[in-house]
Design a protein around this motif. Structure first.
Motif, mmCIF file in Angstrom:
data_model
loop_
_atom_site.group_PDB
_atom_site.id
_atom_site.type_symbol
_atom_site.label_atom_id
_atom_site.label_comp_id
_atom_site.label_asym_id
_atom_site.label_seq_id
_atom_site.Cartn_x
_atom_site.Cartn_y
_atom_site.Cartn_z
ATOM 1 N N VAL A 18 0.853 -1.219 0.255
ATOM 2 C CA VAL A 18 -0.143 -0.446 0.180
ATOM 3 C C VAL A 18 0.728 1.509 -0.080
ATOM 4 O O VAL A 18 0.484 2.340 -0.590
ATOM 5 N N TRP A 19 1.749 1.117 1.019
ATOM 6 C CA TRP A 19 2.804 2.140 0.838
ATOM 7 C C TRP A 19 3.784 2.446 -0.733
ATOM 8 O O TRP A 19 3.759 4.063 -1.309
ATOM 9 N N ALA A 20 4.520 1.066 -1.358
ATOM 10 C CA ALA A 20 5.156 1.656 -2.193
ATOM 11 C C ALA A 20 3.881 2.120 -3.354
ATOM 12 O O ALA A 20 3.936 2.760 -4.447
ATOM 13 N N ARG A 21 2.319 2.121 -3.635
ATOM 14 C CA ARG A 21 1.337 2.646 -4.447
ATOM 15 C C ARG A 21 1.034 4.114 -4.228
ATOM 16 O O ARG A 21 0.485 4.836 -4.689
ATOM 17 N N LEU A 22 1.182 3.928 -2.676
ATOM 18 C CA LEU A 22 0.684 5.274 -2.211
ATOM 19 C C LEU A 22 1.542 6.504 -2.894
ATOM 20 O O LEU A 22 1.503 7.880 -2.890
ATOM 21 N N ILE A 23 3.269 6.145 -2.739
ATOM 22 C CA ILE A 23 4.575 6.657 -3.189
ATOM 23 C C ILE A 23 4.761 6.695 -4.378
ATOM 24 O O ILE A 23 5.902 7.794 -4.601
ATOM 25 N N ASP A 24 4.052 6.544 -5.263
ATOM 26 C CA ASP A 24 4.284 6.075 -6.478
ATOM 27 C C ASP A 24 3.954 6.946 -7.237
ATOM 28 O O ASP A 24 2.828 7.535 -7.884
ATOM 29 N N TRP A 31 -5.599 8.125 -8.635
ATOM 30 C CA TRP A 31 -6.936 8.403 -8.446
ATOM 31 C C TRP A 31 -6.668 9.368 -6.749
ATOM 32 O O TRP A 31 -7.565 9.800 -6.523
ATOM 33 N N MET A 32 -5.946 10.463 -7.580
ATOM 34 C CA MET A 32 -6.262 11.976 -6.984
ATOM 35 C C MET A 32 -6.898 12.650 -7.777
ATOM 36 O O MET A 32 -6.842 12.821 -9.049
ATOM 37 N N PRO A 33 -8.403 13.360 -7.294
ATOM 38 C CA PRO A 33 -8.983 13.607 -8.693
ATOM 39 C C PRO A 33 -8.851 15.340 -9.062
ATOM 40 O O PRO A 33 -8.020 16.034 -8.022
ATOM 41 N N PRO A 115 -14.691 29.569 4.893
ATOM 42 C CA PRO A 115 -16.075 27.551 4.828
ATOM 43 C C PRO A 115 -16.218 27.558 3.084
ATOM 44 O O PRO A 115 -16.152 26.570 3.365
ATOM 45 N N VAL A 116 -15.679 28.029 2.692
ATOM 46 C CA VAL A 116 -16.219 27.894 1.436
ATOM 47 C C VAL A 116 -15.024 27.012 0.934
ATOM 48 O O VAL A 116 -16.128 26.221 0.219
ATOM 49 N N ILE A 117 -13.653 28.244 1.078
ATOM 50 C CA ILE A 117 -12.688 27.072 1.065
ATOM 51 C C ILE A 117 -12.249 25.872 1.241
ATOM 52 O O ILE A 117 -12.315 25.009 0.378
ATOM 53 N N ARG A 118 -12.631 26.098 2.604
ATOM 54 C CA ARG A 118 -13.233 24.241 2.665
ATOM 55 C C ARG A 118 -14.333 23.201 2.717
ATOM 56 O O ARG A 118 -13.569 22.217 2.346
ATOM 57 N N ALA A 119 -15.161 24.260 1.773
ATOM 58 C CA ALA A 119 -16.072 22.947 1.567
ATOM 59 C C ALA A 119 -15.609 22.190 0.590
ATOM 60 O O ALA A 119 -16.396 21.554 0.106
ATOM 61 N N ALA A 120 -14.763 23.445 -0.735
ATOM 62 C CA ALA A 120 -14.518 22.838 -1.537
ATOM 63 C C ALA A 120 -13.086 22.151 -1.371
ATOM 64 O O ALA A 120 -13.364 21.137 -3.023
ATOM 65 N N ILE A 121 -12.762 22.419 -0.528
ATOM 66 C CA ILE A 121 -11.768 21.422 -0.531
ATOM 67 C C ILE A 121 -12.268 19.475 -0.606
ATOM 68 O O ILE A 121 -11.547 18.316 -1.269
ATOM 69 N N ARG A 122 -12.936 19.706 0.541
ATOM 70 C CA ARG A 122 -13.744 18.308 1.402
ATOM 71 C C ARG A 122 -14.349 17.849 -0.517
ATOM 72 O O ARG A 122 -14.295 16.617 -0.455
ATOM 73 N N ARG A 123 -15.277 18.781 -0.803
ATOM 74 C CA ARG A 123 -16.084 18.112 -1.544
ATOM 75 C C ARG A 123 -14.821 17.485 -3.009
ATOM 76 O O ARG A 123 -15.053 16.689 -3.426
ATOM 77 N N ALA A 124 -13.537 18.346 -3.355
ATOM 78 C CA ALA A 124 -12.924 18.025 -4.328
ATOM 79 C C ALA A 124 -11.915 16.190 -3.645
ATOM 80 O O ALA A 124 -11.323 15.815 -4.954
ATOM 81 N N ASP A 125 -11.366 16.563 -2.965
ATOM 82 C CA ASP A 125 -10.437 15.594 -2.180
ATOM 83 C C ASP A 125 -11.010 14.230 -1.214
ATOM 84 O O ASP A 125 -10.023 13.405 -0.813
ATOM 85 N N SER A 126 -12.462 14.498 -0.613
ATOM 86 C CA SER A 126 -12.443 13.559 0.546
ATOM 87 C C SER A 126 -12.790 11.987 -0.020
ATOM 88 O O SER A 126 -13.143 11.025 0.552
ATOM 89 N N GLY A 127 -13.161 12.044 -1.437
ATOM 90 C CA GLY A 127 -12.775 10.551 -2.100
ATOM 91 C C GLY A 127 -11.668 10.125 -2.569
ATOM 92 O O GLY A 127 -11.744 8.771 -2.953
ATOM 93 N N ALA A 133 -8.159 2.891 -3.239
ATOM 94 C CA ALA A 133 -8.109 1.561 -3.098
ATOM 95 C C ALA A 133 -8.307 1.145 -3.620
ATOM 96 O O ALA A 133 -8.661 0.304 -3.988
ATOM 97 N N ALA A 134 -9.486 1.591 -5.388
ATOM 98 C CA ALA A 134 -9.934 1.013 -6.099
ATOM 99 C C ALA A 134 -8.873 0.491 -6.883
ATOM 100 O O ALA A 134 -8.984 0.059 -7.581
ATOM 101 N N THR A 135 -7.756 1.153 -6.907
ATOM 102 C CA THR A 135 -6.586 0.667 -7.940
ATOM 103 C C THR A 135 -5.997 -0.577 -7.515
ATOM 104 O O THR A 135 -5.357 -0.904 -8.422
#
Length: 138
Positions: A18-24, A31-33, A115-127, A133-135
């Motif tokens: 998992v670590w090897a894939r994370l830092i690949d 996997w980064m939206p 608040p707007v920036i935090r919501a945008a980060i959450r929306r863009a990156d929380s998945g 995991a799907a990789t």
């Protein structure tokens, strides 16, 4: 820094895999939206810059903290916003628990948009972790 979100998932693979894939970094865009391409300007070490293209714009992050095999913090600075993404891996039975915590700090006039920036980060990156995991799926 204010916490924006925390996400966790368990992957049925050993921590080393998992670590090897994370830092690949060459394959991280899978996997980064919103990231079209990513490259590291050196080895995975504190201070290494990651250059990526997201939504048509070139951006950078820096490896701000590293505990090899366990956790890595990527820091992104855009204008008055500093965002840290802390990825952590821990053995969980035969698999690996992976967590991602995003925190941010805003300075100057951009603080009014917190608040707007935090919501945008959450929306863009929380998945991210679901996509990561799907990789591992066949």
């Amino acid at each position: 820094m204010t916490e924006v979100f925390t996400a966790e998932t368990t992957i049925d693979r050993p921590v080393d895999a998992v670590w090897a894939r994370l830092i690949d970094w060459d394959n991280a865009a899978r996997w980064m939206p919103g990231v079209d391409a990513l490259r590291a300007d050196g080895p995975t070490a504190i201070g290494t810059t990651l250059v990526f293209t997201a939504r048509g714009k070139q951006r950078t992050s820096e490896i701000a903290a590293l505990d090899t095999g366990r956790s890595i913090t990527l820091r992104s600075v855009q204008g008055g916003v500093v965002a840290d993404y802390v990825y952590a891996c821990a053995r969980h039975g035969e698999g690996t628990n992976v967590s991602l915590t995003a925190v941010c700090r805003m300075t100057g006039p951009v603080r009014l948009l917190g608040p707007v920036i935090r919501a945008a980060i959450r929306r863009a990156d929380s998945g991210q972790l679901n996509a990561f995991a799907a990789t591992f799926s066949p």
